[in-house]
Motif scaffolding. Structure first.
Motif, PDB file in Angstrom:
ATOM      1  N   GLY A 199       0.833  -1.200   0.000  1.00  0.00           N
ATOM      2  CA  GLY A 199       0.000   0.000   0.000  1.00  0.00           C
ATOM      3  C   GLY A 199       0.863   1.243   0.000  1.00  0.00           C
ATOM      4  O   GLY A 199       2.071   1.179   0.257  1.00  0.00           O
ATOM      5  N   PRO A 200       0.279   2.393  -0.278  1.00  0.00           N
ATOM      6  CA  PRO A 200       1.049   3.639  -0.309  1.00  0.00           C
ATOM      7  C   PRO A 200       1.515   4.048   1.072  1.00  0.00           C
ATOM      8  O   PRO A 200       1.005   3.556   2.091  1.00  0.00           O
ATOM      9  N   SER A 201       2.476   4.937   1.132  1.00  0.00           N
ATOM     10  CA  SER A 201       2.952   5.472   2.413  1.00  0.00           C
ATOM     11  C   SER A 201       1.791   6.142   3.141  1.00  0.00           C
ATOM     12  O   SER A 201       0.989   6.857   2.538  1.00  0.00           O
ATOM     13  N   GLY A 202       1.702   5.886   4.447  1.00  0.00           N
ATOM     14  CA  GLY A 202       0.636   6.475   5.244  1.00  0.00           C
ATOM     15  C   GLY A 202      -0.680   5.729   5.160  1.00  0.00           C
ATOM     16  O   GLY A 202      -1.700   6.204   5.695  1.00  0.00           O
ATOM     17  N   ALA A 203      -0.676   4.560   4.523  1.00  0.00           N
ATOM     18  CA  ALA A 203      -1.924   3.809   4.350  1.00  0.00           C
ATOM     19  C   ALA A 203      -2.373   3.097   5.615  1.00  0.00           C
ATOM     20  O   ALA A 203      -3.543   2.737   5.760  1.00  0.00           O
ATOM     21  N   GLY A 204      -1.427   2.842   6.542  1.00  0.00           N
ATOM     22  CA  GLY A 204      -1.751   2.101   7.756  1.00  0.00           C
ATOM     23  C   GLY A 204      -1.032   0.778   7.875  1.00  0.00           C
ATOM     24  O   GLY A 204      -1.271   0.011   8.815  1.00  0.00           O
ATOM     25  N   LYS A 205      -0.096   0.502   6.950  1.00  0.00           N
ATOM     26  CA  LYS A 205       0.618  -0.780   6.966  1.00  0.00           C
ATOM     27  C   LYS A 205       1.403  -0.985   8.251  1.00  0.00           C
ATOM     28  O   LYS A 205       1.366  -2.067   8.845  1.00  0.00           O
ATOM     29  N   SER A 206       2.142   0.042   8.663  1.00  0.00           N
ATOM     30  CA  SER A 206       2.986  -0.093   9.855  1.00  0.00           C
ATOM     31  C   SER A 206       2.138  -0.348  11.104  1.00  0.00           C
ATOM     32  O   SER A 206       2.487  -1.187  11.943  1.00  0.00           O
ATOM     33  N   THR A 207       1.041   0.362  11.223  1.00  0.00           N
ATOM     34  CA  THR A 207       0.145   0.140  12.371  1.00  0.00           C
ATOM     35  C   THR A 207      -0.425  -1.267  12.322  1.00  0.00           C
ATOM     36  O   THR A 207      -0.489  -1.964  13.345  1.00  0.00           O
ATOM     37  N   PHE A 208      -0.838  -1.702  11.143  1.00  0.00           N
ATOM     38  CA  PHE A 208      -1.358  -3.056  10.940  1.00  0.00           C
ATOM     39  C   PHE A 208      -0.350  -4.098  11.415  1.00  0.00           C
ATOM     40  O   PHE A 208      -0.689  -5.047  12.138  1.00  0.00           O
ATOM     41  N   ILE A 209       0.920  -3.915  11.024  1.00  0.00           N
ATOM     42  CA  ILE A 209       1.981  -4.846  11.402  1.00  0.00           C
ATOM     43  C   ILE A 209       2.254  -4.777  12.902  1.00  0.00           C
ATOM     44  O   ILE A 209       2.360  -5.803  13.592  1.00  0.00           O
ATOM     45  N   VAL A 231       4.618 -16.302   7.634  1.00  0.00           N
ATOM     46  CA  VAL A 231       5.387 -15.084   7.397  1.00  0.00           C
ATOM     47  C   VAL A 231       4.452 -13.980   6.899  1.00  0.00           C
ATOM     48  O   VAL A 231       3.700 -14.184   5.943  1.00  0.00           O
ATOM     49  N   VAL A 232       4.505 -12.828   7.575  1.00  0.00           N
ATOM     50  CA  VAL A 232       3.764 -11.642   7.140  1.00  0.00           C
ATOM     51  C   VAL A 232       4.790 -10.541   6.911  1.00  0.00           C
ATOM     52  O   VAL A 232       5.542 -10.193   7.814  1.00  0.00           O
ATOM     53  N   MET A 233       4.805  -9.996   5.703  1.00  0.00           N
ATOM     54  CA  MET A 233       5.861  -9.054   5.322  1.00  0.00           C
ATOM     55  C   MET A 233       5.273  -7.791   4.712  1.00  0.00           C
ATOM     56  O   MET A 233       4.628  -7.830   3.660  1.00  0.00           O
ATOM     57  N   ALA A 234       5.511  -6.655   5.353  1.00  0.00           N
ATOM     58  CA  ALA A 234       5.161  -5.353   4.773  1.00  0.00           C
ATOM     59  C   ALA A 234       6.284  -4.935   3.838  1.00  0.00           C
ATOM     60  O   ALA A 234       7.461  -5.038   4.192  1.00  0.00           O
ATOM     61  N   THR A 235       5.930  -4.459   2.644  1.00  0.00           N
ATOM     62  CA  THR A 235       6.974  -4.123   1.683  1.00  0.00           C
ATOM     63  C   THR A 235       6.500  -3.094   0.658  1.00  0.00           C
ATOM     64  O   THR A 235       5.308  -2.993   0.357  1.00  0.00           O
ATOM     65  N   HIS A 236       7.477  -2.339   0.127  1.00  0.00           N
ATOM     66  CA  HIS A 236       7.260  -1.457  -1.009  1.00  0.00           C
ATOM     67  C   HIS A 236       7.966  -1.992  -2.253  1.00  0.00           C
ATOM     68  O   HIS A 236       8.022  -1.300  -3.276  1.00  0.00           O
TER      69      HIS A 236
END
Length: 265
Positions: free
Chosen positions: A72-82, A227-232
């Motif tokens: 997802g784009p920056s600021g979408a909520g990925k980091s909070t989700f993780i 495995v759950v991986m946040a990535t750009h």
């Protein structure tokens, strides 16, 4: 009838294939009894004190052994989700379960025990500069009081897995970025966690090194770890086809079994 692994070892010379089939059936039955999901979020919201709504009514389920990209784009909520998966952040509303544990109901003093079942890999490695590679990985075992003899074997085993056993006595500043990230991965799995959560693990690495890290994560996944991986990293997501969860404005807008990265700035 379910048999123990030890029983299989005893009789494997005669009934190896049959015993293996029984073990597989038993593991499947146990998984079914324990529940179908390793990670589950139900109607999860996260609103920060400044009024920012980072997560807006997410529902998602992840099965044991899955490999999932979060994009997802920056600021979408990925980091909070993780971060909510390892209780770095708490939801404002809703339920989060990791391996059948309700993260919202556990006490603060219980969080370290829950995190033993969760390995976390950070973008910036978070290695202790005054400790050697061996000591950095061993630290995760020392805090839970593991016996020294067992600790040594576990550390050397995971360093062997990430192909850094020969650098066990070196310090972080003597390693390349890719090597430091592999040490971080080794530390995350030395407790044999059920889940590994990787937050932009290739974000600070060059393309060739990023592929090495992905091969390591895939090997861990092949051994049964979720495995759950946040990535750009669009190229990795589009090449190594896995489940893709896309988040925008705090909501899941796409969830595909063998998805692609999509178009984001």
């Amino acid at each position: 009838m379910c048999v123990s692994k030890g029983m299989c070892v005893t009789i494997h010379n005669v009934f190896d294939d049959k015993c293996q089939n029984i073990m597989i059936s038993c593991l499947a039955a146990n998984k079914k009894r324990l529940g179908d999901y390793m990670i589950e979020m139900k109607e999860v919201y996260k609103i920060y004190p400044n009024g920012v709504k980072a997560i807006n009514g997410i529902n998602v389920s992840i099965h044991p052994g899955e490999f999932v990209y979060v994009v997802g784009p920056s600021g979408a909520g990925k980091s909070t989700f993780i971060k909510m998966m390892y209780r770095e952040e708490k939801p404002t509303k809703g339920k989060i379960f990791i391996n059948n544990k309700d993260l919202g109901s556990i006490k603060e003093k219980e969080i370290p025990y829950v995190r033993r079942e969760i390995g976390v890999v950070f973008q910036d490695f978070k290695l202790l500069p005054t400790l050697t590679v061996f000591e950095n990985v061993a630290f995760a075992l020392e805090v839970i009081g593991e016996q020294p003899s067992i600790m040594k074997k576990k550390v050397l085993d995971v360093l062997d897995l990430v192909q850094l056993k020969h650098k066990a006595r070196q310090f972080p500043d003597q390693l390349s970025g890719g090597e430091q990230q592999r040490v971080s991965i080794a530390r995350s799995i030395v407790n044999s966690p059920e889940v590994v959560i990787a937050d932009e693990p290739t974000g600070n690495l060059d393309p060739d090194t990023s592929w090495e890290i992905m091969k390591t994560l895939e090997e861990i996944n092949n051994r049964g770890t979720t495995v759950v991986m946040a990535t750009h990293n669009k190229e990795i997501v589009n090449s190594m086809k896995k489940r893709v969860i896309a988040i925008e404005d705090g909501m899941i807008v796409r969830d595909e079994a063998r998805g692609e990265y999509g178009i984001y700035d």
